[in-house]
Design a protein around this motif. Structure first.
Motif, PDB file in Angstrom:
ATOM      1  N   ASP A 161       7.144   4.255   6.667  1.00 44.37           N
ATOM      2  CA  ASP A 161       6.984   2.811   6.480  1.00 44.37           C
ATOM      3  C   ASP A 161       7.236   2.440   5.020  1.00 44.37           C
ATOM      4  O   ASP A 161       6.535   2.886   4.117  1.00 44.37           O
ATOM      5  CB  ASP A 161       5.566   2.412   6.897  1.00 44.37           C
ATOM      6  N   LYS A 162       8.250   1.593   4.784  1.00 40.64           N
ATOM      7  CA  LYS A 162       8.636   1.232   3.421  1.00 40.64           C
ATOM      8  C   LYS A 162       7.586   0.342   2.754  1.00 40.64           C
ATOM      9  O   LYS A 162       7.499   0.293   1.524  1.00 40.64           O
ATOM     10  CB  LYS A 162       9.988   0.493   3.422  1.00 40.64           C
ATOM     11  N   LYS A 163       6.797  -0.396   3.549  1.00 35.69           N
ATOM     12  CA  LYS A 163       5.771  -1.257   2.962  1.00 35.69           C
ATOM     13  C   LYS A 163       4.547  -0.447   2.502  1.00 35.69           C
ATOM     14  O   LYS A 163       3.864  -0.836   1.556  1.00 35.69           O
ATOM     15  CB  LYS A 163       5.334  -2.308   3.992  1.00 35.69           C
ATOM     16  N   LYS A 164       4.287   0.638   3.193  1.00 36.08           N
ATOM     17  CA  LYS A 164       3.120   1.446   2.854  1.00 36.08           C
ATOM     18  C   LYS A 164       3.450   2.533   1.843  1.00 36.08           C
ATOM     19  O   LYS A 164       2.625   2.856   0.971  1.00 36.08           O
ATOM     20  CB  LYS A 164       2.554   2.071   4.141  1.00 36.08           C
ATOM     21  N   TRP A 165       4.625   3.098   1.961  1.00 40.61           N
ATOM     22  CA  TRP A 165       4.992   4.220   1.100  1.00 40.61           C
ATOM     23  C   TRP A 165       6.206   3.857   0.247  1.00 40.61           C
ATOM     24  O   TRP A 165       7.243   3.446   0.768  1.00 40.61           O
ATOM     25  CB  TRP A 165       5.337   5.466   1.942  1.00 40.61           C
ATOM     26  N   PHE A 166       6.043   4.000  -1.061  1.00 38.52           N
ATOM     27  CA  PHE A 166       7.146   3.767  -1.986  1.00 38.52           C
ATOM     28  C   PHE A 166       7.944   5.056  -2.184  1.00 38.52           C
ATOM     29  O   PHE A 166       7.485   6.150  -1.865  1.00 38.52           O
ATOM     30  CB  PHE A 166       6.614   3.276  -3.339  1.00 38.52           C
TER      31      PHE A 166
END
Length: 367
Positions: A259-264
């Protein structure tokens, strides 16, 4: 830890702040003499490594035995309790490739004395054959070999000399060497002539021509052993750079699967630094096992211990990524297992292609 004498001057050498105690309240630098003896540097380094609460050993233990625990601790803000990820990777990478380079692994060669070579290879000649005089029709003739036997001897001579090349130099370093493969071409001149004047059936493609020309040029200037040694040294020298350059790719694949919103991307980068540091550390451990255990002899017990440790190490290297991935990203077991398998497969394909290109690059730079 040993105490170093403080400076009489209370001005910090780093920021010029007034220092009332041992450490500067502004920048934290210790207000001690900047010029120190080699003895102090050695003792200080040893104490840093062996101190019970030192971050180095805590980092190594977490990295080796607790998959993803080091990454989770770092991401939660515990930065001073462990070594920084980039420092950890650079340190382990430097130590690993330095120590491996100090113990080169040369293949064993069978060295024979010149007299031993003569005893090993006995080539029959016409003069050495027993020739018997016979009297036929009252005439004395030398008993000649039949044409069939003569052809047989010639065939033996031809096969023997084509298989074995003997170093005729009268030194104790004489060895039996195998000829380096020439792919059917004896020299660069022959290859160039065929490529320029030959028919379409005997000509090769531009890629094959480049490869063959490079190979024949290398073969003319180097022995078989020198070619292998130069290729190995060049490959080992550039491998750390290759691994360092590939880490952003590995981190990118990880980032794309979550998940791009949770994990950078930064999070996957830290995980990658720790994972690659673990791989290098385990490679170094297995290397030392291979070097040290044979010193205890070749008894069944030692060989069993050696085999067991190598098996456990290889299993741990393969298995490590799966629990590390699941614990760090916090996904369900089956989801994490599926993603981990796909990520490993993609990276194996990518690494294989990169290694092939890297091997060709290394080969093209052999002189």
């Amino acid at each position: 830890m040993s105490k170093v004498k403080l400076r009489l001057d209370k001005t910090c050498l780093n920021c010029n702040h007034v220092v009332d105690q041992r450490y500067c309240p502004n920048c934290g630098q210790e207000n001690t003499l900047s010029r120190k003896s080699f003895h102090h540097i050695f003792i200080h380094f040893f104490e840093d490594l062996t101190h019970y609460d030192n971050a180095f050993w805590r980092t190594i233990i977490y990295l080796f035995f607790k998959p993803a625990a080091l990454t989770k601790a770092y991401m939660s803000g515990k930065r001073l309790s462990f070594l920084a990820p980039i420092r950890l990777y650079i340190f382990i990478s430097f130590v690993t490739f330095l120590l491996i380079s100090l113990f080169p692994d040369h293949p064993e060669e069978v060295v024979l004395e010149p007299t031993a070579i003569k005893e090993q290879v006995v080539i029959p000649t016409i003069d050495s054959l027993h020739i018997e005089e016979k009297s036929v029709d009252g005439l004395t003739k030398v008993g000649l070999l039949s044409q069939q036997n003569n052809d047989t001897i010639k065939k033996i001579l031809k096969q023997t000399t084509s298989i074995i090349k003997i170093d005729s130099t009268p030194t104790t370093d004489s060895v039996i060497k195998k000829e380096v493969a020439d792919f059917g071409y004896k020299s660069l001149t022959e290859l160039d002539s065929i490529q320029k004047h030959g028919s379409a059936e005997v000509k090769v493609s531009d890629t094959e021509y480049w490869f063959l020309r490079k190979w024949l040029a290398v073969k003319q200037e180097n022995t078989n052993e020198e070619i292998v040694e130069k290729f190995t040294n060049s490959f080992a020298y550039n491998l750390p750079k290759l691994l360092f350059m590939y880490m952003p790719v590995f981190a990118l694949v990880l980032w794309l699967f979550h998940d791009k919103k949770k994990w950078f991307y930064f999070d996957s980068g830290i995980f990658t630094l720790h994972y690659f540091s673990f791989l290098l550390l385990l490679i170094l451990t297995l290397f030392f096992i291979d070097k040290l255990l044979p010193l205890f002899g070749k008894s069944p017990a030692v060989e069993w211990i050696h085999f067991t440790l190598r098996t456990v190490g290889i299993f741990w290297m393969i298995y490590y990524f799966f629990p590390a991935h699941r614990r760090f990203y916090g996904e369900k077991f089956l989801v994490s297992l599926f993603k981990s398998s796909i990520i490993i497969l993609i990276n194996l394909i990518a690494i294989t292609l990169i290694l092939i290109l890297f091997a060709l690059y290394t080969y093209s730079n052999i002189h």
